[in-house]
Design a protein around this motif. Structure first.
Motif, PDB file in Angstrom:
ATOM      1  N   ARG A 149       7.888 -30.180  -7.194  1.00  0.00           N
ATOM      2  CA  ARG A 149       9.262 -30.645  -6.934  1.00  0.00           C
ATOM      3  C   ARG A 149       9.593 -31.854  -7.800  1.00  0.00           C
ATOM      4  O   ARG A 149      10.640 -31.921  -8.441  1.00  0.00           O
ATOM      5  CB  ARG A 149       9.414 -31.017  -5.447  1.00  0.00           C
ATOM      6  CG  ARG A 149       9.516 -29.825  -4.509  1.00  0.00           C
ATOM      7  CD  ARG A 149       9.884 -30.273  -3.093  1.00  0.00           C
ATOM      8  NE  ARG A 149       8.952 -31.257  -2.560  1.00  0.00           N
ATOM      9  CZ  ARG A 149       7.988 -30.970  -1.667  1.00  0.00           C
ATOM     10  NH1 ARG A 149       7.835 -29.746  -1.209  1.00  0.00           N
ATOM     11  NH2 ARG A 149       7.190 -31.921  -1.221  1.00  0.00           N
ATOM     12  N   GLU A 150       8.658 -32.820  -7.827  1.00  0.00           N
ATOM     13  CA  GLU A 150       8.942 -34.067  -8.557  1.00  0.00           C
ATOM     14  C   GLU A 150       9.049 -33.844 -10.058  1.00  0.00           C
ATOM     15  O   GLU A 150       9.845 -34.492 -10.728  1.00  0.00           O
ATOM     16  CB  GLU A 150       7.843 -35.107  -8.258  1.00  0.00           C
ATOM     17  CG  GLU A 150       7.983 -35.697  -6.871  1.00  0.00           C
ATOM     18  CD  GLU A 150       6.722 -36.435  -6.418  1.00  0.00           C
ATOM     19  OE1 GLU A 150       5.946 -36.905  -7.291  1.00  0.00           O
ATOM     20  OE2 GLU A 150       6.510 -36.523  -5.187  1.00  0.00           O
ATOM     21  N   ARG A 151       8.234 -32.926 -10.595  1.00  0.00           N
ATOM     22  CA  ARG A 151       8.228 -32.705 -12.051  1.00  0.00           C
ATOM     23  C   ARG A 151       9.012 -31.459 -12.446  1.00  0.00           C
ATOM     24  O   ARG A 151       8.936 -31.036 -13.592  1.00  0.00           O
ATOM     25  CB  ARG A 151       6.794 -32.581 -12.563  1.00  0.00           C
ATOM     26  CG  ARG A 151       5.874 -33.698 -12.141  1.00  0.00           C
ATOM     27  CD  ARG A 151       6.208 -35.001 -12.856  1.00  0.00           C
ATOM     28  NE  ARG A 151       5.167 -35.977 -12.637  1.00  0.00           N
ATOM     29  CZ  ARG A 151       4.233 -36.309 -13.533  1.00  0.00           C
ATOM     30  NH1 ARG A 151       4.249 -35.799 -14.723  1.00  0.00           N
ATOM     31  NH2 ARG A 151       3.315 -37.202 -13.236  1.00  0.00           N
ATOM     32  N   ASP A 152       9.710 -30.871 -11.494  1.00  0.00           N
ATOM     33  CA  ASP A 152      10.546 -29.697 -11.739  1.00  0.00           C
ATOM     34  C   ASP A 152       9.762 -28.559 -12.399  1.00  0.00           C
ATOM     35  O   ASP A 152      10.119 -28.067 -13.479  1.00  0.00           O
ATOM     36  CB  ASP A 152      11.762 -30.087 -12.603  1.00  0.00           C
ATOM     37  CG  ASP A 152      12.810 -28.977 -12.602  1.00  0.00           C
ATOM     38  OD1 ASP A 152      12.777 -28.133 -11.688  1.00  0.00           O
ATOM     39  OD2 ASP A 152      13.657 -28.953 -13.523  1.00  0.00           O
ATOM     40  N   ALA A 202       4.539 -31.004  -3.928  1.00  0.00           N
ATOM     41  CA  ALA A 202       5.179 -32.286  -4.238  1.00  0.00           C
ATOM     42  C   ALA A 202       5.242 -32.492  -5.749  1.00  0.00           C
ATOM     43  O   ALA A 202       6.286 -32.896  -6.298  1.00  0.00           O
ATOM     44  CB  ALA A 202       4.411 -33.434  -3.575  1.00  0.00           C
ATOM     45  N   VAL A 203       4.136 -32.187  -6.434  1.00  0.00           N
ATOM     46  CA  VAL A 203       4.119 -32.347  -7.890  1.00  0.00           C
ATOM     47  C   VAL A 203       5.146 -31.394  -8.521  1.00  0.00           C
ATOM     48  O   VAL A 203       5.891 -31.765  -9.433  1.00  0.00           O
ATOM     49  CB  VAL A 203       2.695 -32.117  -8.455  1.00  0.00           C
ATOM     50  CG1 VAL A 203       2.702 -32.057  -9.969  1.00  0.00           C
ATOM     51  CG2 VAL A 203       1.758 -33.214  -7.966  1.00  0.00           C
ATOM     52  N   ASP A 246      -1.747 -34.963 -10.710  1.00  0.00           N
ATOM     53  CA  ASP A 246      -0.751 -35.833 -11.361  1.00  0.00           C
ATOM     54  C   ASP A 246      -1.146 -36.145 -12.796  1.00  0.00           C
ATOM     55  O   ASP A 246      -0.311 -36.117 -13.707  1.00  0.00           O
ATOM     56  CB  ASP A 246      -0.650 -37.165 -10.588  1.00  0.00           C
ATOM     57  CG  ASP A 246       0.425 -37.089  -9.514  1.00  0.00           C
ATOM     58  OD1 ASP A 246       1.422 -36.354  -9.711  1.00  0.00           O
ATOM     59  OD2 ASP A 246       0.253 -37.744  -8.469  1.00  0.00           O
TER      60      ASP A 246
END
Ligand code: PMP
Ligand code: GLN
Length: 384
Positions: free
Chosen positions: A185-188, A182-183, A149
């Motif tokens: 997906r969340e940060r495209d 997850a990173v 992150d």
């Protein structure tokens, strides 16, 4: 001339293999097996060379190979992939180049986990982007979500993951893969997932392709290599697998790198993928026996060896083995004075590289392993 190449050294694999040849040393440096290729595939290649076409194949690969790659992943991992997802390349190294060029633009950042295969950072730079290193630490080599992150910023475009990991010899766990997914997906972000070692897994481990995680099929460019699946590293037949839109863009980068790959070798790899699922398990068992033989020999010679259960590499911890030289100095002395070539891990990171580990390839015949271990024993006597 381009300053990137002016400042660069020759690849550590090339350097160590040249030194091994010069000194007549056992070559445990560059990763290639000296056994194991199925004769049937060599026969298929010979037939294709004599009877098949020797002219340019389609740039994205022979239809038979694209379909064989897709069918292989449908069978092995239950993935929903078809020929249109596949672009055949001249080895995974070219696939990585094409995937990187297709993904980033000048000013972008791409995250890599070090130690990392040595083409990653130079290719990212050549594409005008900046590699952002996350250092994995031995002996666990774990990916931590908070570290990942913290590395992602406004310019991050992609993550380049290598799983199973060379040179750590480690398959990342479900929680680590989920952290990367997850990173992304969340940060495209796009993930280039270098999975060339997917079948070189020892000790009953099961591989999970990153693209099979929720929401990842549309943002993953998977890299594969027949060189690893069939122990035919010199053939340089690899591929990218991605959602059709991404695959099409990556294929445009590929078309102006090599355009296409030897059609006879493509035919033989298609044959191997169609026929060869039954070869995978014996290959793993053969590598596991080789790993055990080398590990036992090295430990008996007084070396501290890290666990290794994927790829055909293991790492030796020099200070824990009583050797005070750093990895570069040990590798230089071992090839010259003791007759064994190894790879220093500091070649695989630019910032804060590990300097206490060397990598050895155990994908070798018993006699090569025994000669290599004897030379390593001599190195320890001379250098500890
Ligand atoms: N990625 C990784 C992690 C590798 O270990 C290798 C080769 N050892 C490659 C890519 C390159 O594969 P190829 O020989 O098919 O270009
Ligand atoms: N990837 C192989 C290794 O890790 C070597 C590849 C190469 O020589 N370019 O040893």
């Amino acid at each position: 001339m381009n300053p990137l190449y002016e400042a660069m050294t020759t690849s550590v694999f090339e350097r160590m293999s040249a030194l091994a040849a010069k000194h007549g040393a056992v070559n445990l440096g560059q990763g290639f097996p000296d056994f194991g290729w199925p004769d049937e595939i060599l026969d298929a290649a010979a037939r294709a060379l004599k009877d098949g076409s020797n002219q340019y194949p389609p740039s994205r690969g022979l239809p038979a190979l694209r379909e064989a790659v897709a069918a292989h992943y449908r069978r092995q991992f239950g993935q929903e992939v078809a020929a249109e997802h596949v672009c055949v390349t001249s080895g995974a190294t070219e696939a990585l180049g094409a995937a990187i060029l297709a993904t980033v633009s000048p000013g972008d950042e791409m995250i890599i986990f070090t130690p990392a295969y040595d083409s990653y950072a130079p290719m990212i730079r050549r594409a005008g982007a900046t590699p952002v290193e996350i250092a994995l630490r031995p002996p666990g080599w774990r990916i931590e979500r908070d570290v990942l992150d913290a590395a992602v910023g406004p310019n991050t475009r992609a993550i380049l993951l290598n799983n199973p990991h060379n040179p750590a010899g480690r398959l990342f766990g479900p929680d680590e893969l989920e952290a990367v997914a997850a990173v992304a997906r969340e940060r495209d972000l796009i993930v280039i997932s270098d999975e060339v070692w997917e079948h070189v897994l020892l000790d009953q481990q099961r591989f999970t392709p990153l693209a099979s995680l929720p929401g990842m099929a549309e943002r993953t460019i998977k890299i594969g290599s027949a060189g690893k699946i069939f122990s035919l590293t010199g053939w340089k037949v690899g591929w990218m697998v991605a959602a059709p839109e991404l695959a099409g863009i990556a294929a445009r980068a590929h078309q102006f790198l090599t355009f296409s790959t030897a059609p006879n070798l493509q035919s033989a790899v298609a044959y191997g993928l169609d026929e060869g699922d039954s070869w995978i398990e014996p290959m793993r068992q053969r590598f596991a026996r080789a790993r055990d033989r080398m590990m036992e020999g090295l430990r008996h010679a007084g070396y501290a060896v890290l666990d290794a259960a994927s790829t055909y590499f293991l790492c030796v911890d020099l200070p824990a083995s009583g050797v005070s030289l750093d990895d570069q100095a040990f590798a230089a002395a071992a090839v010259e004075q003791a007759g064994v070539a190894v790879v220093p891990l500091s070649a695989f990171a630019e910032q804060d590289p590990p300097r206490q580990l060397v990598r050895l390839c155990f994908g070798k015949k018993d006699e090569t392993i025994d000669a290599g271990v004897a030379a390593m024993a001599k190195a320890r006597e001379l250098l500890a």
